[in-house]
Design an enzyme around this catalytic site. Structure first.
Site, PDB file in Angstrom:
ATOM      1  N   ARG A  34       0.843  -1.198   0.000  1.00  0.00           N
ATOM      2  CA  ARG A  34       0.000   0.000   0.000  1.00  0.00           C
ATOM      3  C   ARG A  34       0.875   1.244   0.000  1.00  0.00           C
ATOM      4  O   ARG A  34       1.890   1.306   0.701  1.00  0.00           O
ATOM      5  CB  ARG A  34      -0.902   0.017   1.232  1.00  0.00           C
ATOM      6  CG  ARG A  34      -1.647   1.341   1.453  1.00  0.00           C
ATOM      7  CD  ARG A  34      -2.486   1.275   2.717  1.00  0.00           C
ATOM      8  NE  ARG A  34      -3.129   2.543   3.049  1.00  0.00           N
ATOM      9  CZ  ARG A  34      -2.722   3.369   4.011  1.00  0.00           C
ATOM     10  NH1 ARG A  34      -1.659   3.063   4.750  1.00  0.00           N
ATOM     11  NH2 ARG A  34      -3.353   4.494   4.245  1.00  0.00           N
ATOM     12  N   ARG A  71     -10.047  20.456   6.942  1.00  0.00           N
ATOM     13  CA  ARG A  71      -8.896  20.704   7.809  1.00  0.00           C
ATOM     14  C   ARG A  71      -8.899  22.153   8.281  1.00  0.00           C
ATOM     15  O   ARG A  71      -9.431  23.035   7.605  1.00  0.00           O
ATOM     16  CB  ARG A  71      -7.578  20.415   7.084  1.00  0.00           C
ATOM     17  CG  ARG A  71      -7.337  18.935   6.823  1.00  0.00           C
ATOM     18  CD  ARG A  71      -5.975  18.652   6.211  1.00  0.00           C
ATOM     19  NE  ARG A  71      -5.760  17.232   6.058  1.00  0.00           N
ATOM     20  CZ  ARG A  71      -5.204  16.450   6.989  1.00  0.00           C
ATOM     21  NH1 ARG A  71      -4.774  16.984   8.125  1.00  0.00           N
ATOM     22  NH2 ARG A  71      -5.063  15.169   6.781  1.00  0.00           N
ATOM     23  N   LYS A 220     -12.948   3.233   0.972  1.00  0.00           N
ATOM     24  CA  LYS A 220     -12.635   3.331   2.402  1.00  0.00           C
ATOM     25  C   LYS A 220     -13.839   3.920   3.143  1.00  0.00           C
ATOM     26  O   LYS A 220     -14.297   5.013   2.819  1.00  0.00           O
ATOM     27  CB  LYS A 220     -11.401   4.206   2.606  1.00  0.00           C
ATOM     28  CG  LYS A 220     -10.133   3.606   2.004  1.00  0.00           C
ATOM     29  CD  LYS A 220      -8.954   4.544   2.130  1.00  0.00           C
ATOM     30  CE  LYS A 220      -8.541   4.762   3.568  1.00  0.00           C
ATOM     31  NZ  LYS A 220      -7.345   5.628   3.669  1.00  0.00           N
ATOM     32  N   THR A 278      -5.983   0.119  10.355  1.00  0.00           N
ATOM     33  CA  THR A 278      -5.687   1.134  11.365  1.00  0.00           C
ATOM     34  C   THR A 278      -5.251   0.541  12.708  1.00  0.00           C
ATOM     35  O   THR A 278      -6.024  -0.118  13.392  1.00  0.00           O
ATOM     36  CB  THR A 278      -6.866   2.102  11.610  1.00  0.00           C
ATOM     37  OG1 THR A 278      -7.392   2.548  10.365  1.00  0.00           O
ATOM     38  CG2 THR A 278      -6.395   3.316  12.405  1.00  0.00           C
TER      39      THR A 278
END
Length: 488
Positions: A34, A71, A220, A278
């Protein structure tokens, strides 16, 4: 390579990886590489792909997009790079198009007009929830927010707004450039971040199609909107990644295991590969041994019958990358030996199974292995579909998939229990793939003439797919191959 595990391992690499490291990771049990584009340039991503394929052209590569993120902007110069707040402090939050910096009075976000989409009462979680604000008033001039607890605000940290749907682009300009590059440079999977609906998947697919590529999309799942639309997203995607980082910010912690299990079950039913990601062995970033809780986390995912488990910082920047992969491989091999909990899943409601010949044949092949002492299931495939369907039923025996393209070999490296090998295709010889598979198995483990093998294949061209299941002893397969050789 014929590994002693069925669950696949995805390992994240940085642009500092070497051929020696990749070889060691592959030997330790890594199946898929990945690349996280959020931390790389296209040039550095290209170096990783080139290095991987110098080591072994059969190793597939998955590229993560950064995705449409919210963000905070930078911090005004006079604050020294950080803003300190106390519980109860009030600030105004608003979007900006020109990157206006944050101050002690105003926090700016990188999405213009975002203040118009967030209602009073919403929660803003910054930097994975380290900083939390509550919206007390939603005004045209901005959101009046109150800090829930003391916190330090640093520049360009991610922002989550749980339970609120915000109109963000499906693909950012930066992600588009990475996807177009990947489509033209031998990348096998695009793992698209923050997928909220099947429209996001289609936006990526349109770019891939425009480039004439065969890349597969891994969606995802990282927010509530993605969960709400999970069935449509699964249907539109090649596979799913349960990205528990941002998902853990969006959902209460106690809901994560429930959500993970739900997504896994639906992916298996839909015959789609599913990856759990994760912090699976996060302590191994700095420690040669995992914690017992981490071992149980990996084991829990394997008991759920996921296709793959993923390592991120452990292999990208950690001190013990090879040990991390080897540890995960040992856990998988040990858990998969628990026969009580690893019966095939032939009784679940496979999506559209009643209308697909290949799926019905795959189910029959897997069920045969529960009643007979079969050693391996063997199939041949042009697109990888037959191998993926056999994987979905989670049989006790490994599937040896003879692939007629490098692309099919690579994408099947992500599927549970499938060992993909590459062979040339002769449309006039629809039998010899069995001999190729047997020769490969013989190089890794001993077979005897009385061993049973199940084959799922087609009587017509490989492009027509599977049309029969055959159960035969190895001696009969070899005798028939010898007879056919005499007629050529």
């Amino acid at each position: 390579m014929l590994r002693n595990k069925k669950t696949k391992i995805v390992a994240t690499l940085s642009d500092r990886c070497t051929e020696e490291l990749i070889e060691k990771l592959f030997e330790a049990g890594m199946d898929v590489v990945r690349i996280n584009s959020a931390h790389l340039t296209i040039e550095s991503a290209a170096r990783i792909v080139e290095t991987v394929h110098r080591v072994n052209p059969a190793i597939p590569v998955m590229l993560d997009t950064k995705g449409p993120e919210i963000r905070v902007t930078g911090i005004a110069d006079q604050y020294g790079g950080v803003l300190q707040f106390k519980a109860g402090d009030r600030v105004t939050v608003r979007g900006t198009a020109d990157g206006e910096p944050c101050t002690q009075d105003t926090i700016h976000l990188n999405v213009p007009g975002i203040e118009k989409e967030i209602p009073a009462g919403a929660r803003l979680l910054i930097s994975d929830g380290e900083v939390e604000l509550r919206v007390t008033e939603a005004l045209d001039s901005g959101l009046v927010c109150e800090f829930v607890r003391d916190g330090a605000l640093r520049p360009r940290k991610s922002v989550n707004v749980p339970g609120v749907s915000i109109a963000l682009p499906s693909v950012t300009a930066r992600d588009r450039s990475f996807i177009e590059w990947a489509a033209r440079n031998d990348v096998d999977f695009i793992a698209h971040s923050f997928v909220r609906s099947d429209r996001d998947v289609q936006a990526v697919q349109d770019i891939i199609d425009a480039c004439g590529a065969k890349m597969k999309i891994i969606s995802k799942i990282e927010n509530q909107e993605g969960i709400d639309n999970i069935d449509d997203i699964i249907e539109a995607s090649y596979g799913i990644m349960v990205a528990r980082g941002d998902l853990g910010v969006e959902l209460p912690a106690e809901r994560i295991p429930i959500t993970q299990r739900m997504i896994v079950e639906r992916c298996i039913a839909a015959k789609r590969p599913v990856i759990i990601a994760t912090q699976m062995l996060y302590s191994m970033v700095t420690s040669p041994r995992p914690t017992r809780a981490e071992v149980n986390d990996v084991a829990g995912a394997i008991y759920e019958r996921v296709d793959a488990v993923m390592l991120s910082d452990e292999t990208a920047v950690g001190q013990y990358p090879v040990e991390s992969v080897a540890t995960m491989a040992r856990i998988a091999a040990a858990i998969e030996k628990d026969g009580v909990h690893f019966a095939p899943v032939t009784d679940i409601n496979m999506v559209s199974v009643d209308h697909e010949i290949t799926a019905q044949l795959a189910r029959s092949a897997v069920m045969a292995c529960t009643n007979l002492p079969v050693r391996f299931i063997i199939t041949d495939t042009l697109s990888g579909r037959t191998g993926r369907y056999l994987s979905a039923f989670r049989g006790r025996r490994k599937v040896l998939a003879v692939c007629y393209s490098l692309h099919a070999q690579r994408i099947l490296a992500l599927s549970y229990g499938v060992v993909p090998i590459l062979r040339s295709y002769d449309e006039h010889d629809r039998y010899h793939f069995l001999i190729d598979a047997v020769e490969f198995i013989d190089r890794h483990t001993r077979l005897n003439d009385r061993d049973l093998l199940v084959s799922v294949a087609g009587s017509f061209a490989a492009s027509r797919g599977a049309s029969y299941v055959e159960i035969a002893r190895l001696s009969d397969i070899r005798n028939r191959a010898a007879e056919l050789a005499k007629t050529r």
